[in-house]
Design an enzyme around this catalytic site. Structure first.
Site, PDB file in Angstrom:
ATOM      1  N   ARG A   1      28.048   4.087  28.920  1.00 28.70           N
ATOM      2  CA  ARG A   1      28.982   4.601  28.843  1.00 28.70           C
ATOM      3  C   ARG A   1      29.034   5.875  30.041  1.00 28.70           C
ATOM      4  O   ARG A   1      29.152   7.064  30.263  1.00 28.70           O
ATOM      5  CB  ARG A   1      29.325   6.076  28.198  1.00 28.70           C
ATOM      6  CG  ARG A   1      29.191   4.607  26.101  1.00 28.70           C
ATOM      7  CD  ARG A   1      30.643   4.518  26.206  1.00 28.70           C
ATOM      8  NE  ARG A   1      30.375   3.495  24.889  1.00 28.70           N
ATOM      9  CZ  ARG A   1      31.181   2.764  24.819  1.00 28.70           C
ATOM     10  NH1 ARG A   1      30.619   1.834  26.145  1.00 28.70           N
ATOM     11  NH2 ARG A   1      30.755   1.562  23.596  1.00 28.70           N
TER      12      ARG A   1
ATOM     13  N   SER B   1      33.480   7.156  18.134  1.00 32.39           N
ATOM     14  CA  SER B   1      31.644   7.535  18.333  1.00 32.39           C
ATOM     15  C   SER B   1      31.411   9.040  18.793  1.00 32.39           C
ATOM     16  O   SER B   1      31.758   8.866  19.548  1.00 32.39           O
ATOM     17  CB  SER B   1      31.082   6.255  18.603  1.00 32.39           C
ATOM     18  OG  SER B   1      31.112   5.672  18.217  1.00 32.39           O
TER      19      SER B   1
ATOM     20  N   GLU C   1      28.438  11.381  22.959  1.00 21.34           N
ATOM     21  CA  GLU C   1      29.435  10.214  23.483  1.00 21.34           C
ATOM     22  C   GLU C   1      30.510  10.909  23.666  1.00 21.34           C
ATOM     23  O   GLU C   1      30.691  11.053  25.536  1.00 21.34           O
ATOM     24  CB  GLU C   1      29.703   8.929  23.426  1.00 21.34           C
ATOM     25  CG  GLU C   1      30.156   8.225  24.155  1.00 21.34           C
ATOM     26  CD  GLU C   1      30.834   6.565  23.093  1.00 21.34           C
ATOM     27  OE1 GLU C   1      30.066   6.287  22.403  1.00 21.34           O
ATOM     28  OE2 GLU C   1      32.171   6.491  23.609  1.00 21.34           O
TER      29      GLU C   1
HETATM   30  P1  FAD Z   1      39.147  11.508  28.140  1.00 15.04           P
HETATM   31  O1  FAD Z   1      39.026  11.862  27.168  1.00 15.04           O
HETATM   32  O2  FAD Z   1      40.752  12.363  28.976  1.00 15.04           O
HETATM   33  O3  FAD Z   1      38.326  12.270  29.605  1.00 15.04           O
HETATM   34  C1  FAD Z   1      37.106  11.447  29.302  1.00 15.04           C
HETATM   35  C2  FAD Z   1      36.337  11.162  30.250  1.00 15.04           C
HETATM   36  O4  FAD Z   1      36.418  11.174  31.634  1.00 15.04           O
HETATM   37  C3  FAD Z   1      36.426  13.311  31.017  1.00 15.04           C
HETATM   38  O5  FAD Z   1      34.740  13.593  31.454  1.00 15.04           O
HETATM   39  C4  FAD Z   1      37.326  12.864  32.120  1.00 15.04           C
HETATM   40  O6  FAD Z   1      37.074  14.115  32.794  1.00 15.04           O
HETATM   41  C5  FAD Z   1      37.343  11.302  32.782  1.00 15.04           C
HETATM   42  N1  FAD Z   1      38.563  11.138  33.157  1.00 15.04           N
HETATM   43  C6  FAD Z   1      39.437  10.860  32.503  1.00 15.04           C
HETATM   44  N2  FAD Z   1      40.086  10.202  33.192  1.00 15.04           N
HETATM   45  C7  FAD Z   1      39.916  10.103  34.801  1.00 15.04           C
HETATM   46  C8  FAD Z   1      40.647   9.805  35.665  1.00 15.04           C
HETATM   47  N3  FAD Z   1      41.798   8.961  36.139  1.00 15.04           N
HETATM   48  N4  FAD Z   1      39.635  10.570  37.062  1.00 15.04           N
HETATM   49  C9  FAD Z   1      38.507  10.671  37.140  1.00 15.04           C
HETATM   50  N5  FAD Z   1      38.119  10.816  35.467  1.00 15.04           N
HETATM   51  C10 FAD Z   1      39.018  10.641  34.270  1.00 15.04           C
HETATM   52  N6  FAD Z   1      34.469   4.510  24.148  1.00 15.04           N
HETATM   53  C11 FAD Z   1      34.693   3.477  23.557  1.00 15.04           C
HETATM   54  O7  FAD Z   1      34.340   2.999  24.722  1.00 15.04           O
HETATM   55  N7  FAD Z   1      35.129   2.674  22.577  1.00 15.04           N
HETATM   56  C12 FAD Z   1      35.360   2.240  21.317  1.00 15.04           C
HETATM   57  O8  FAD Z   1      35.380   1.656  20.892  1.00 15.04           O
HETATM   58  C13 FAD Z   1      36.085   3.382  21.581  1.00 15.04           C
HETATM   59  N8  FAD Z   1      36.780   3.686  20.450  1.00 15.04           N
HETATM   60  C14 FAD Z   1      38.113   5.070  20.286  1.00 15.04           C
HETATM   61  C15 FAD Z   1      38.238   5.101  18.629  1.00 15.04           C
HETATM   62  C16 FAD Z   1      38.657   5.855  18.283  1.00 15.04           C
HETATM   63  C17 FAD Z   1      39.810   6.600  17.296  1.00 15.04           C
HETATM   64  C18 FAD Z   1      38.676   7.731  19.610  1.00 15.04           C
HETATM   65  C19 FAD Z   1      39.101   9.317  19.295  1.00 15.04           C
HETATM   66  C20 FAD Z   1      38.271   7.272  20.586  1.00 15.04           C
HETATM   67  C21 FAD Z   1      37.364   5.636  20.705  1.00 15.04           C
HETATM   68  N9  FAD Z   1      36.585   6.441  21.238  1.00 15.04           N
HETATM   69  C22 FAD Z   1      35.678   4.860  22.297  1.00 15.04           C
HETATM   70  C23 FAD Z   1      36.416   6.946  22.876  1.00 15.04           C
HETATM   71  C24 FAD Z   1      37.225   6.739  23.997  1.00 15.04           C
HETATM   72  O9  FAD Z   1      38.903   6.589  23.653  1.00 15.04           O
HETATM   73  C25 FAD Z   1      37.088   6.396  25.556  1.00 15.04           C
HETATM   74  O10 FAD Z   1      36.082   7.081  25.352  1.00 15.04           O
HETATM   75  C26 FAD Z   1      37.629   6.221  26.350  1.00 15.04           C
HETATM   76  O11 FAD Z   1      37.813   5.119  27.573  1.00 15.04           O
HETATM   77  C27 FAD Z   1      38.159   7.701  26.819  1.00 15.04           C
HETATM   78  O12 FAD Z   1      39.339   7.865  27.469  1.00 15.04           O
HETATM   79  P2  FAD Z   1      40.489   8.554  28.394  1.00 15.04           P
HETATM   80  O13 FAD Z   1      41.617   8.688  28.818  1.00 15.04           O
HETATM   81  O14 FAD Z   1      41.114   9.238  26.415  1.00 15.04           O
HETATM   82  O15 FAD Z   1      39.558   9.832  28.831  1.00 15.04           O
END
Ligand code: FAD
Length: 302
Positions: free
Chosen positions: A175, A225, A295
Site C-alpha cells: 500500500r 479495509s 490504510e
Molecule cells: P482515492 O481514494 O481517490 O485516492 C487514494 C490516494 O491516491 C490519495 O492519496 C489520492 O491523493 C491519490 N491519488 C488518486 N489518484 C491519483 C492520481 N491520479 N495522481 C496522484 N495521486 C492520486 N484496496 C485494495 O488495495 N484492495 C482491495 O481489495 C480493496 N477493496 C476495496 C473494497 C471496497 C468496497 C472499497 C470501498 C475500497 C477498497 N479498496 C481496496 C480501497 C481502494 O479502492 C484502493 O485503495 C484504490 O486503489 C483507491 O483508488 P481511488 O482512485 O479511489 O483513489
C-alpha cells in the site's frame, strides 16, 4: 472564495468540470465529508494550467481518483480538489500491453484486458478505484498487486513536467508508492499482461466477485479495509478478538460481516468514523500490543 481565481479557473474549464462548495460526500465511497472550496474534473491537457493557476494564487490543491480510500473531514477541504476521472479514462491495448489513463476505473481496464484475452489483472477487477489511485496505493487483492503488472507510469511533476517512471522508480511496496511524497500526479500507466483464455479470465473474475460479495459489507458505504495488515497479524481478526464486532460510534460501525471494514451504517459523520477508528486502535493496542495503522487516508478539516 477567491473570485479572481475562480474567474480564471472558469476560463480553463467547462461549466460541468468546475464546482464550488462541492460536498465531498458525493465523491467518496464513505459518503460523508464536508465541502471542497473548488472541485474540478480536468482533462490531461488542463492539469498543468490549473496547477500554474493554483501556484499563482497560492491555493492549495489535492488530487483524488474515485475516492474509495478517503475519509474527508466534516468541515471539508480548503483549496482545490482535482478529480482525475471521466475526462481521463481511455484504455488502449497493443499486444500484451494495456495503456490506461489515470482516471480509468480498474474494473473498466480489467474488462478491456479480458476482452483482449489478457490475463493477470483479474485480481483488480473488483477494487473500486481508478488506475491512478491503484498505482499510488499499490492496490492488491487475492494474491495480486499492481506491482506485478505495472511496467511504467507517466506522472506530472510539481514543476508541471511530464515524466516517465519505471517500476523500480515507483518504489511500490505494501500500500505504498513514492507518488504522494514527491507530489506527482499520475497521468497514465502501462501494464504488462499475458495471453490468456477469455472463459478462464471471466471465471476467475466471477469467482473473486463472489468472494467479495460473500465476505465484504458491500451494501454499506465504506472505504474498504480501514487498516493496513500489521506484520504477522490480520487487522480484522485482532479487531474481532478485541470484542469490537459491531462496535458503533453514532452512525459509524465496525462491520458485523467483516471486522476489518468500518462502515457508514447510518448517516455517520466523518468525526464519528474517525473516533471509531481511534477507539479501535486504542482497544487493539491495549489488548494485543499492536498499533493498527490506517490504510484509509484522512484528508481535510475535521
Ligand atoms: P482515492 O481514494 O481517490 O485516492 C487514494 C490516494 O491516491 C490519495 O492519496 C489520492 O491523493 C491519490 N491519488 C488518486 N489518484 C491519483 C492520481 N491520479 N495522481 C496522484 N495521486 C492520486 N484496496 C485494495 O488495495 N484492495 C482491495 O481489495 C480493496 N477493496 C476495496 C473494497 C471496497 C468496497 C472499497 C470501498 C475500497 C477498497 N479498496 C481496496 C480501497 C481502494 O479502492 C484502493 O485503495 C484504490 O486503489 C483507491 O483508488 P481511488 O482512485 O479511489 O483513489
Amino acid at each position: 472564495m477567491n473570485s479572481i481565481f475562480l474567474e480564471q479557473l472558469q476560463k480553463i474549464l467547462e461549466e460541468e468540470q468546475c464546482y464550488t462548495e462541492e460536498s465531498m460526500s458525493r465523491h467518496v465511497t464513505f459518503r460523508t465529508g464536508g465541502p471542497a472550496d473548488y472541485y474540478v474534473k480536468p482533462s490531461r491537457k488542463q492539469i498543468p494550467e490549473i496547477i500554474a493557476l493554483c501556484k499563482q494564487y497560492e491555493i492549495p490543491w489535492i488530487v483524488i481518483g474515485n475516492g474509495s480510500n478517503l475519509l474527508v473531514g466534516d468541515r471539508g477541504i480548503r483549496g482545490l480538489v482535482m478529480e482525475i476521472g471521466k475526462y481521463m479514462d481511455q484504455v488502449t491495448v497493443e499486444g500484451n500491453r494495456v495503456t490506461a489513463e489515470a482516471g480509468a476505473l480498474l474494473s473498466a481496464a480489467a474488462r478491456c484486458a479480458a476482452n483482449h484475452e489478457l490475463t493477470g489483472m483479474e485480481f483488480a477487477s473488483g477494487i473500486p478505484g481508478s488506475i491512478g489511485g491503484a498505482v499510488v496505493m499499490n492496490a492488491g487483492a487475492y494474491g495480486g498487486e499492481m506491482k506485478q503488472i505495472v511496467k511504467k507510469v507517466t506522472v506530472l511533476t510539481p514543476e508541471g513536467k511530464e515524466k516517465e517512471l519505471s517500476l523500480e522508480e515507483l518504489e511500490l511496496g505494501y500500500r505504498h508508492s513514492c507518488i504522494p511524497e514527491r507530489n506527482y500526479i499520475v497521468l497514465q500507466a502501462e501494464l504488462e499482461l499475458r495471453q490468456g483464455v477469455l472463459t478462464e479470465i471471466e471465471e476467475r473474475m466471477t469467482e473473486l466477485r463472489n468472494q467479495r460479495n460473500s465476505k465484504q459489507p458491500l451494501e454499506y458505504p465504506s472505504a474498504g479495509s480501514t487498516f493496513k495488515r500489521p506484520e504477522g497479524y490480520f487487522a480484522g481478526k485482532l479487531i474481532q478478538d478485541a470484542g469490537l464486532r459491531g462496535y458503533q460510534v453514532g452512525g459509524a460501525q465496525v462491520s458485523e460481516k467483516h471486522c476489518g471494514f468500518v462502515i457508514n451504517k447510518e448517516r455517520a459523520t466523518a468525526a464519528q468514523i474517525r473516533q471509531l477508528i481511534s477507539d479501535v486502535q486504542d482497544r487493539v493496542e491495549e489488548q494485543f500490543g499492536v498499533r493498527l495503522e490506517t490504510e484509509v487516508k484522512l484528508i481535510g478539516e475535521f
